[in-house]
Design an enzyme around this catalytic site. Structure first.
Site, short mmCIF file in Angstrom:
data_model
loop_
_atom_site.label_atom_id
_atom_site.label_comp_id
_atom_site.label_asym_id
_atom_site.label_seq_id
_atom_site.Cartn_x
_atom_site.Cartn_y
_atom_site.Cartn_z
N ASN A 168 73.73 -78.07 -68.96
CA ASN A 168 73.69 -79.53 -69.16
C ASN A 168 74.27 -80.32 -67.98
OD1 ASN A 168 72.41 -79.49 -71.73
ND2 ASN A 168 74.39 -79.01 -72.69
N ASP A 191 61.91 -73.44 -68.74
CA ASP A 191 61.78 -74.50 -69.75
C ASP A 191 63.13 -75.10 -70.14
OD1 ASP A 191 59.02 -74.30 -69.87
OD2 ASP A 191 59.07 -72.71 -71.38
N GLY A 233 61.79 -69.61 -64.03
CA GLY A 233 62.55 -69.20 -65.20
C GLY A 233 61.93 -68.01 -65.90
#
Length: 571
Positions: A168, A191, A233
């Protein structure tokens, strides 16, 4: 500024002479010395010219420059088959031209650069780049510096790069820091990294607009900054569904030329608070169980998803619930109409008129749903109750390498709707057939226990009499109610999502205190009464939710999926 630039002359490519012309929107060169009629002609849209350099220049895999007074090099987009992928791969094309004089060389470079500015006004000049060094195979830094950064430099794009150190961090940066001067935000990761960028930009935009994200009736403000995705990713579903290939160079070239693809976003609400945004999958039942079980086996790496999927399938679970949905206009499109959302999609283009009333007025009752949305307009909602294997909502096809057509092959990226998929309780072999069809071209909706609806909003809750069982599963609800009060009274200085996380954390704490293990194996004597929600790979540990689709809330540096059959529209 003149838009119909024209320059024509003879140029040499190697030992061959060509007639080159810059006319209107294209730069093309044709071989002139061939005696037969099969003359080679190369035509490149000006909008797909990446850069123009004096001399003989090479960019990838390593930059090299050979100075020459009479030469210049043009870099542009070249397409090739995706090697079994859904869309087309982009590569950096390069052609070195030789001129009779330096004066002519300077004319060509000047006119080509001027044409780029004229025909590509949306190209970014300054980008904020976030790199997740831990995602996927931990090659985010390497992918950016070796494949992406040279392309940005060639196109004259400056970038401010941040390598994230915690979860975050990108979201928090976008919510709090000064973003003045940036044209877009790029995430190098999977994602999860994209979700951080999505939540940060949407939250920042609503914060500056003074809008309350907690209220599902509010029409959210579209984000002004574009999002670019460089796939690096373990899962790159959003990139695959919007570009058609998982390839860093392809994605970087879309960013460089300033492509713009609008994207619908679903806001997920619980207990009068926004909890998350979703673009690819909001799933209850099977998909929620698989994610919850996989969290116990993170040590297995990506294999944990296959293992957890098998275990959850063998547990043969279904869940009772009430699903209510607000239907979209059936005259615009249908999830069973066999269309595909491709580059230049006509369905998404037509939907723009209804999503943005200032563009065009529409007499359809559906076109104004976004402005008069209310959770209390019961007359327009459709309600079904029963026992479900899974309940899923997606704003895109959610295609990926293992499922090339995705959860809903005819879903659209930017039509302001989502596809609601209801899989009713059925025998195990029937459900296995449904799952298997996702890996092939067979219609997974052509089964008697499956139905799909194109919707504007969805609600899910337990039927009467089941709430007590639910409370036993998630713990005491009194503390949650206390958190609800704090959510409603906190100011708008930060994203409302921060406030909603308190509810999520509290419910997860209650669940950990009182609930039995989520999946006890095949010998479990009593299955849990409720499942959890899988929201784009994150667990939402509660049952009752409301999801509203916000049309074209964000824009990506992409143009939708291209393929050989229909590059300019839906087939």
């Amino acid at each position: 500024m003149e838009t119909n630039l024209k320059l024509e002359s003879s140029l040499w490519v190697g030992s061959k002479r060509y007639r080159a012309a810059l006319t209107g929107w294209h730069f093309k060169w044709t071989e002139v010395d061939k005696k037969n009629h099969d003359k080679e002609t190369v035509s490149v849209p000006v909008a797909e010219v990446v850069g123009v350099e004096e001399g003989r220049v090479k960019i990838l895999p390593q930059k090299s420059v050979e100075d020459s007074d009479k030469d210049f090099t043009v870099f542009y987009v070249k397409r090739s088959s995706g090697g079994g992928s859904y869309g087309l791969q982009w590569r950096l094309g390069r052609t070195q031209f030789s001129c009779p004089s330096r004066v002519l060389r300077d004319q060509w470079t000047k006119h080509l650069r001027t044409a780029l500015k004229t025909h590509s006004p949306l190209r970014p000049h300054r980008l904020l780049v976030f790199i997740n060094p831990f995602g996927g195979k931990e090659k985010g830094r390497q992918i950016y510096h070796t494949l992406v950064a040279p392309l940005f430099e060639l196109a004259g794009i400056s970038s401010h790069v941040i390598v994230t150190e915690r979860a975050n961090q990108a979201r928090d940066h976008l919510l709090k820091k000064d973003l003045t001067g940036f044209d877009g935000v790029v995430c190098v990761g999977g994602d999860g990294m994209f979700s951080e960028i999505l939540h940060g930009l949407i939250g920042r935009t609503q914060q500056e607009a003074g809008l309350c994200e907690n209220d599902p009736a509010v029409t959210l403000q579209p984000c002004p900054l574009h999002i670019g995705i460089i796939p690096a990713g373990s899962t790159d579903c959003v990139c695959f569904a919007t570009v058609g290939v998982i390839d860093p160079v392809t994605s970087a070239l879309h960013i460089v030329i300033g492509d713009s693809q609008p994207l619908d976003v679903g806001s997920v609400h619980h207990a009068s608070a926004l909890v998350r945004y979703s673009v690819s999958l909001l799933g209850y039942g099977f998909y929620g169980d698989v994610l919850a079980e996989s969290e116990k086996h993170r040590w297995m790496g990506p294999l944990r998803y296959d293992y957890s999927g098998t275990m959850v399938y063998l547990s043969n679970r279904s869940y009772t619930g009430v699903v209510q949905y607000l239907p979209a206009d059936p005259l615009l499109s249908s999830p069973r109409d066999k269309t595909r959302c491709l580059s230049g999609c006509s369905v998404c283009s037509r939907s723009t008129e209804g999503l943005f009333p200032h563009s065009s007025a529409s007499g359809s009752m559906y076109s104004s749903h976004l402005s008069k949305f209310s959770v209390d307009t019961e007359g327009e909602w459709v309600s079904v109750e029963g026992r479900f294997r899974c309940v899923s909502l997606t704003c895109m096809s959610s295609s990926c390498a293992k499922s090339p057509l995705g959860l809903s092959p005819s879903a659209h990226l930017a039509d302001g709707t989502g596809d609601l998929i209801l899989v009713w309780d059925t025998h195990p072999l029937g459900f296995l057939k449904f799952l298997y069809r996702h890996t092939s071209t067979q219609d997974q909706f052509d089964l008697p226990f499956v139905e799909v609806h194109r919707v504007k909003a969805v609600r899910f809750y337990l039927p009467e009499g089941k709430e007590e069982e639910h409370e036993e599963f998630v713990g005491q609800s009194g503390s949650i109610d206390e958190e609800r009060g704090s959510v409603d009274t906190v100011s708008r200085n930060g994203s409302q999502l921060h406030l909603a996380e308190r509810v999520v954390e509290q419910e997860m704490t209650n669940e950990q205190k009182t609930a039995t293990p989520f999946l006890c194996g095949l010998c479990c004597s009593k299955a849990p009464a409720v499942s959890v929600w899988n929201c784009d790979g994150e667990i939402l540990p509660f049952t009752e939710i409301l999801c509203k689709i916000h049309g074209q809330l964000v824009r990506l540096y992409a143009r939708g999926i291209e393929d050989g059959e229909a590059i300019n529209g839906c087939s």
